[in-house]
Design a protein around this motif. Sequence first.
Motif, PDB file in Angstrom:
ATOM      1  N   GLY A   1     -60.081  -1.725 -22.241  1.00 18.18           N
ATOM      2  CA  GLY A   1     -60.686  -0.875 -23.264  1.00 18.18           C
ATOM      3  C   GLY A   1     -62.198  -1.056 -23.288  1.00 18.18           C
ATOM      4  O   GLY A   1     -62.943  -0.093 -23.395  1.00 18.18           O
ATOM      5  N   VAL A   2     -62.628  -2.325 -23.140  1.00 11.98           N
ATOM      6  CA  VAL A   2     -64.066  -2.609 -23.174  1.00 11.98           C
ATOM      7  C   VAL A   2     -64.767  -1.872 -22.040  1.00 11.98           C
ATOM      8  O   VAL A   2     -65.864  -1.368 -22.190  1.00 11.98           O
ATOM      9  N   ARG A   3     -64.113  -1.797 -20.907  1.00  8.12           N
ATOM     10  CA  ARG A   3     -64.709  -1.128 -19.757  1.00  8.12           C
ATOM     11  C   ARG A   3     -65.039   0.329 -20.078  1.00  8.12           C
ATOM     12  O   ARG A   3     -65.998   0.882 -19.552  1.00  8.12           O
ATOM     13  N   GLN A   4     -64.250   0.933 -20.938  1.00  3.36           N
ATOM     14  CA  GLN A   4     -64.561   2.302 -21.348  1.00  3.36           C
ATOM     15  C   GLN A   4     -65.863   2.333 -22.140  1.00  3.36           C
ATOM     16  O   GLN A   4     -66.594   3.303 -22.125  1.00  3.36           O
ATOM     17  N   LEU A   5     -66.110   1.231 -22.853  1.00  3.87           N
ATOM     18  CA  LEU A   5     -67.290   1.189 -23.711  1.00  3.87           C
ATOM     19  C   LEU A   5     -68.546   0.814 -22.937  1.00  3.87           C
ATOM     20  O   LEU A   5     -69.641   1.201 -23.295  1.00  3.87           O
ATOM     21  N   TYR A   6     -68.383   0.019 -21.899  1.00  4.30           N
ATOM     22  CA  TYR A   6     -69.544  -0.443 -21.145  1.00  4.30           C
ATOM     23  C   TYR A   6     -69.507   0.170 -19.762  1.00  4.30           C
ATOM     24  O   TYR A   6     -68.901  -0.383 -18.859  1.00  4.30           O
ATOM     25  N   GLU A   7     -70.178   1.289 -19.588  1.00  2.00           N
ATOM     26  CA  GLU A   7     -70.304   1.818 -18.238  1.00  2.00           C
ATOM     27  C   GLU A   7     -71.125   0.823 -17.451  1.00  2.00           C
ATOM     28  O   GLU A   7     -71.905   0.062 -18.007  1.00  2.00           O
ATOM     29  N   ASN A   8     -71.011   0.865 -16.155  1.00  5.14           N
ATOM     30  CA  ASN A   8     -71.829   0.047 -15.251  1.00  5.14           C
ATOM     31  C   ASN A   8     -71.475  -1.426 -15.250  1.00  5.14           C
ATOM     32  O   ASN A   8     -72.051  -2.194 -14.527  1.00  5.14           O
ATOM     33  N   TYR A   9     -70.578  -1.844 -16.110  1.00 11.23           N
ATOM     34  CA  TYR A   9     -70.327  -3.275 -16.137  1.00 11.23           C
ATOM     35  C   TYR A   9     -68.957  -3.619 -15.574  1.00 11.23           C
ATOM     36  O   TYR A   9     -68.500  -4.723 -15.729  1.00 11.23           O
ATOM     37  N   ASP A  10     -68.302  -2.630 -14.947  1.00 10.05           N
ATOM     38  CA  ASP A  10     -66.880  -2.827 -14.651  1.00 10.05           C
ATOM     39  C   ASP A  10     -66.612  -4.076 -13.818  1.00 10.05           C
ATOM     40  O   ASP A  10     -65.644  -4.766 -14.038  1.00 10.05           O
ATOM     41  N   THR A  11     -67.533  -4.397 -12.870  1.00 14.67           N
ATOM     42  CA  THR A  11     -67.250  -5.573 -12.056  1.00 14.67           C
ATOM     43  C   THR A  11     -67.286  -6.831 -12.904  1.00 14.67           C
ATOM     44  O   THR A  11     -66.703  -7.833 -12.562  1.00 14.67           O
ATOM     45  N   LEU A  12     -67.980  -6.753 -14.021  1.00 12.13           N
ATOM     46  CA  LEU A  12     -68.212  -7.979 -14.775  1.00 12.13           C
ATOM     47  C   LEU A  12     -67.299  -8.128 -15.965  1.00 12.13           C
ATOM     48  O   LEU A  12     -67.308  -9.147 -16.630  1.00 12.13           O
ATOM     49  N   THR A  13     -66.506  -7.121 -16.264  1.00  9.97           N
ATOM     50  CA  THR A  13     -65.594  -7.269 -17.394  1.00  9.97           C
ATOM     51  C   THR A  13     -64.191  -7.579 -16.893  1.00  9.97           C
ATOM     52  O   THR A  13     -63.219  -7.195 -17.496  1.00  9.97           O
ATOM     53  N   ARG A  14     -64.131  -8.240 -15.742  1.00 14.50           N
ATOM     54  CA  ARG A  14     -62.817  -8.649 -15.276  1.00 14.50           C
ATOM     55  C   ARG A  14     -62.443  -9.976 -15.912  1.00 14.50           C
ATOM     56  O   ARG A  14     -63.305 -10.793 -16.222  1.00 14.50           O
ATOM     57  N   LEU A  15     -61.145 -10.151 -16.081  1.00 15.47           N
ATOM     58  CA  LEU A  15     -60.664 -11.409 -16.646  1.00 15.47           C
ATOM     59  C   LEU A  15     -60.540 -12.390 -15.497  1.00 15.47           C
ATOM     60  O   LEU A  15     -59.677 -12.245 -14.653  1.00 15.47           O
ATOM     61  N   ASP A  16     -61.433 -13.388 -15.423  1.00 18.67           N
ATOM     62  CA  ASP A  16     -61.354 -14.301 -14.293  1.00 18.67           C
ATOM     63  C   ASP A  16     -60.500 -15.511 -14.631  1.00 18.67           C
ATOM     64  O   ASP A  16     -59.949 -15.629 -15.718  1.00 18.67           O
ATOM     65  N   VAL A  17     -60.404 -16.393 -13.641  1.00 21.42           N
ATOM     66  CA  VAL A  17     -59.521 -17.550 -13.792  1.00 21.42           C
ATOM     67  C   VAL A  17     -59.990 -18.425 -14.954  1.00 21.42           C
ATOM     68  O   VAL A  17     -59.186 -18.872 -15.773  1.00 21.42           O
ATOM     69  N   THR A  18     -61.309 -18.632 -15.035  1.00 25.62           N
ATOM     70  CA  THR A  18     -61.842 -19.493 -16.105  1.00 25.62           C
ATOM     71  C   THR A  18     -61.407 -18.964 -17.462  1.00 25.62           C
ATOM     72  O   THR A  18     -60.927 -19.713 -18.321  1.00 25.62           O
ATOM     73  N   MET A  19     -61.592 -17.655 -17.648  1.00 29.82           N
ATOM     74  CA  MET A  19     -61.274 -17.091 -18.950  1.00 29.82           C
ATOM     75  C   MET A  19     -59.771 -17.145 -19.215  1.00 29.82           C
ATOM     76  O   MET A  19     -59.347 -17.379 -20.340  1.00 29.82           O
ATOM     77  N   SER A  20     -58.960 -16.915 -18.181  1.00 27.49           N
ATOM     78  CA  SER A  20     -57.513 -16.980 -18.376  1.00 27.49           C
ATOM     79  C   SER A  20     -57.103 -18.379 -18.789  1.00 27.49           C
ATOM     80  O   SER A  20     -56.301 -18.566 -19.705  1.00 27.49           O
ATOM     81  N   LEU A  21     -57.701 -19.365 -18.101  1.00 27.30           N
ATOM     82  CA  LEU A  21     -57.380 -20.748 -18.455  1.00 27.30           C
ATOM     83  C   LEU A  21     -57.854 -21.050 -19.869  1.00 27.30           C
ATOM     84  O   LEU A  21     -57.136 -21.674 -20.654  1.00 27.30           O
ATOM     85  N   THR A  22     -59.063 -20.576 -20.181  1.00 25.85           N
ATOM     86  CA  THR A  22     -59.585 -20.778 -21.531  1.00 25.85           C
ATOM     87  C   THR A  22     -58.604 -20.206 -22.546  1.00 25.85           C
ATOM     88  O   THR A  22     -58.299 -20.827 -23.560  1.00 25.85           O
ATOM     89  N   ALA A  23     -58.104 -19.009 -22.244  1.00 30.73           N
ATOM     90  CA  ALA A  23     -57.163 -18.352 -23.148  1.00 30.73           C
ATOM     91  C   ALA A  23     -55.953 -19.241 -23.375  1.00 30.73           C
ATOM     92  O   ALA A  23     -55.522 -19.472 -24.509  1.00 30.73           O
ATOM     93  N   LEU A  24     -55.420 -19.758 -22.255  1.00 31.47           N
ATOM     94  CA  LEU A  24     -54.204 -20.566 -22.362  1.00 31.47           C
ATOM     95  C   LEU A  24     -54.479 -21.834 -23.156  1.00 31.47           C
ATOM     96  O   LEU A  24     -53.688 -22.241 -24.003  1.00 31.47           O
ATOM     97  N   VAL A  25     -55.638 -22.450 -22.870  1.00 28.17           N
ATOM     98  CA  VAL A  25     -55.992 -23.687 -23.574  1.00 28.17           C
ATOM     99  C   VAL A  25     -56.158 -23.406 -25.064  1.00 28.17           C
ATOM    100  O   VAL A  25     -55.608 -24.121 -25.912  1.00 28.17           O
TER     101      VAL A  25
END
Lengths: 439, 403, 239
Positions: free
Chosen positions: A386-410
């Motif tokens: 959804g955020v990607r719809q709001l931020y054009e040009n940032y699509d490569t950077l609004t991916r959920l990476d491993v760090t963030m996934s781990l952070t989420a789990l923690v």
Amino acid sequence: MFNYYVRLALKSLRRTPVVAALMIGAIALGVGVCITTLTVYRLMSGNPIEHRNDVLRAVTLDNWDPNQPWDDRRPELPPYELTYRDAMALFESDIPSRQVMMRKGPFVVESDPALGVKPFLVEARLTTKDFFSIFDVPFEYGGGWDAAADQGAQRVVVLSKETNDKIFGGQDSVGKNVRLDGKDYNVIGVLAEWTPTPKFYDLNNGSFDGIEEAFVPFNIGQIDQVQPGGNVNCWRTQPLNSFQDFLESDCVWIQYWVELKGRDKVEAYQSFIDSYVQEQKKLGRFERPLNNKLRTPEEWLEINRVVASDNSVLVGLSFMFLAVCLLNMIGLLLAKFLGSAPLVGLRRALGATRQTIFNQHLVEVGVIGIAGGVLGIGLAGLGLLGVRQLYENYDTLTRLDVTMSLTALVIAIASGVLAGLYPTWRVCRVQPAAYLKTQ
Amino acid sequence: MEFRPILSAMLRNKTGVFLVGLQIALTLAVVANAVFIIMQRVEKIGRPPGIDSANLIFAQSYGFGPNYDHRDTVRRDVDMLRAIPGVVAVTALNGIPMSGGGRQSGYTIEPPTPQPNPTTSNIYFVDEHGVDALGVKLIEGRAFTEAEIQYNENPTNSDFAPSVIITQAVAQQMFGDGPALGKPIYDNLGQSAIVIGVIENMLGAWVGFDQPSNVMLQPRLSNGPTIRYAIRTEPGRRDQLVPEVEKKLAESNLNRAVTWVRPHTYWVERSYRADSRMVAFLSVIVSLMVLVTALGIVGLASFHVSVRTKQIGTRRAVGARRIDIIRYFMIENWLLTTGGVALGLVLAFAFGHWLSSTYSLPRLEPLYPVAGVVLLWILGQIAVFVPARRAAAIPPAIATRTV
Amino acid sequence: MLHMQNISKVFRTELIETHALRDFNLHVKEGEFVAVTGPSGSGKTTFLNIAGLLETFNSGTYQLDGQDVSRLSDDDRSRIRNQKIGFIFQSFNLIPDLDLFDNVDVPLRYRGFNAAERKKRITESLELVGLASRMKHIPAQLSGGQQQRVAIARALAGTPRFLLADEPTGNLDSLMARQVVDLLEDINRRGTTIVMVTHDPELARRAHRNVHVMDGQVTDLQPFAAKPLIRPEAVAAGV
Ligand SMILES: Nc1ncnc2c1ncn2[C@@H]1O[C@H](COP(=O)(O)OP(=O)(O)O)[C@@H](O)[C@H]1O
Ligand SMILES: [Mg+2]
């Protein structure tokens, strides 16, 4: 025993499926929202030149209006940019191992008519040669220019990957010519893909815009009187009737970075700029108190408020939301655990120790935390979509990476277990007799 | 039914009550502040732009090479654009309103030596069609005439047109309630110009500017090689005219590049994007928060119903009507919510104060927390109604059934 | 006072139909103390529930205090339970979160008495059961017998005409059970009609009349007493 607890936990959750769903859903939502806003925040607050943070410094001098600071709200700050004449003066110093003065400017690009590319306007960066080495700029073909090119304002150009793709279809164009504003320039380098986010080296004009499309020697700007492409800020009332007037004015518009290896160098350079300003004061310039600052890229990003306050507010609100989700969960868990207190009383009467009861319930809490975390990662993924719809040009950077996934789990498990501790403790205190007596 | 026995029963389970109360308090604090921010942004985005934004196209041309003649190019472009069917009016100008980039300067009503507190205003250089082409509403005076339009070959900051048109906001700030028309104003070099017209409103370059409607039109053709055109179309023809304008401009002169041709809404959307984003984010957080809190109330109340089955049956047996049972749960919830929002009001204002001092946002208006209290009361009552009805359906005969 | 004629009650579940009562007939006169006995599952509780308007029945007629109750709305039934009937349950059914005062207060609240009236009644009835001093205690702090006495106080506080007790001594030891029945006798002597379900013949014998239920019907066979045993005191009281 652990397996037995897990089985008990699953059974207990299945016994009250709605409450279980509510608890897992609450954690998942809280974590999902937090991770989404954190990812955006991280994207906005990243330091793309972190590995050179120690040695790079942005140079700022306070040449502003004696009656009014540069920024009314933060009067301690000098202007973000330098005047042309001060930049030229600082460039004489040999204390920095490398240094760069630069600015933006527009050019129309024409290429060989045979290539069939219509003339188009680019934002170019007019810079001294060290730009490429000081900022670790990656090259696809060729390289930057040398001191002689700087000195002689040689008409050489480094193209961005995008521009090279557009004109030359991505081929090695080194040695070929392009026309900029009607003059021939020799292509000496083509950059590889480079997307510093935010664009730390010049935060004045669109911190999240892409890099410039072409790079040419700084001195060409003065010879060809290239209009400033970025912000120009002036305070002194002085008529500017020619380009020369402008160059000599107190208007600030030049970005200036130095590379200083070691504390000694930093101190030496600080005293160099301070004494330069002291000299200038004698000439009637720099009427404000001495306030010259060398900033690391990290400080620079911070001062320039790249992370819009909106993002900080959102992160704050998300964590308050998570808090609400957790309170919600604690409440439900407490009700659930105490609701099963008679059962616990029975277990204790049948010989379960307090420790066993504690372990059993903690495993249940952990199961809820893990389930909430996994679901939360999924929700964060959706959120970022959804955020990607709001931020054009940032699509490569609004991916959920491993760090963030781990952070989420923690976050999920930690908050789940934290939230579960109190109800678990409460249920452990159930006396074997308490619930066998009545009803 | 009175509160006291319900309250004392609730207080036997202090932790549970405290948890839900705290949850409600936090929800109030967040919702009140978030909705306050949302409303401000919505208001900001919804401000009238003053210009005929919906029917405006802007184009940019950049001249290059030795053969480029700025003045001639602009004259020919403007004539060519005006001749396109569906185009209402065209002006050359130096910048795009609400685009995030522009020119501003300070002006005073006395000659400077130097004057304190000049009125800072955005400046747009337009031609004699400027007022028509932008679609601004002239409420006093007149538009520029062709003879008034200035042009100077050399770029300089020391030109000041002899006549200017200002917005009401500028007039108000400079002249107060007195008349502005016919009065001189001065730039920071002491040169003067006469106010010949006042327009109702026009937003300047920066939508986040403290004085967004401080705008001044000056009769001037800006220096090359960059020039922009404002092209006002008949309603409904804008999108169809964008490619046509682009094609005609590109074909007409080879010594320049047509950088872009875009509807004005492109910049409006871009400039408000951060605000729209904030609105979207906050709306999601607020909705989820309200949802989670409501579900939490439902969940907890359902739990209480199932734990209290016997008790409810007994109440029914000793004479409680269904409505009494429903009322019991609703009053219980109301007490809980009231406790929560009492704490929540404190939190909301504290949080609002913190936000406004840390991020220099406006101070939270009391209306929002108060509305939040009402919302949470209603929300709680709705949320608890479902389990309460289930409780009321418990048959009184449960009382005689041994567990 | 209580007239049941040909009452039948069927419980339907997915698996089976249970005829809990069939052609059940019973008449209880004002001021009587009736003990209902019978084996487990014979329909005693079902009878008591119907008598106390806790449950509806399938056919037959039931007049309580001269009023046909088969067509009353749920709210009307609540009102009658509240005003005319007092209940005593086997498992006491006190509300664990409320202290004794508030527990006794529950039916009075629904009755709509004012605070002074409620306070008077609560104090009186708690005094009657000998627990006025423990007013601020919660049920968990009392023994079973004491809890049941509180339940009796709660049943009495509204001065019902009619007291229904379902195995009131079922969860109590014999000493406490005797105390509770003493209390009931005392209450009956003051004019309240009592129907008590019990399976303890010893206690049943202390009622004016025993009704034996078997397979959902009142049987003539009375295993404990050939005829109602009238206690001398009851005679003296003119019952
Ligand atoms: N709610 C119910 N649903 C189904 N069957 C019931 C229900 N209540 C009672 N019964 C059945 O009705 C019969 C009479 O029960 P009850 O009146 O409780 O007997 P008791 O004489 O032991 O009090 C029993 O067979 C019981 O299983
Ligand atoms: Mg029974």
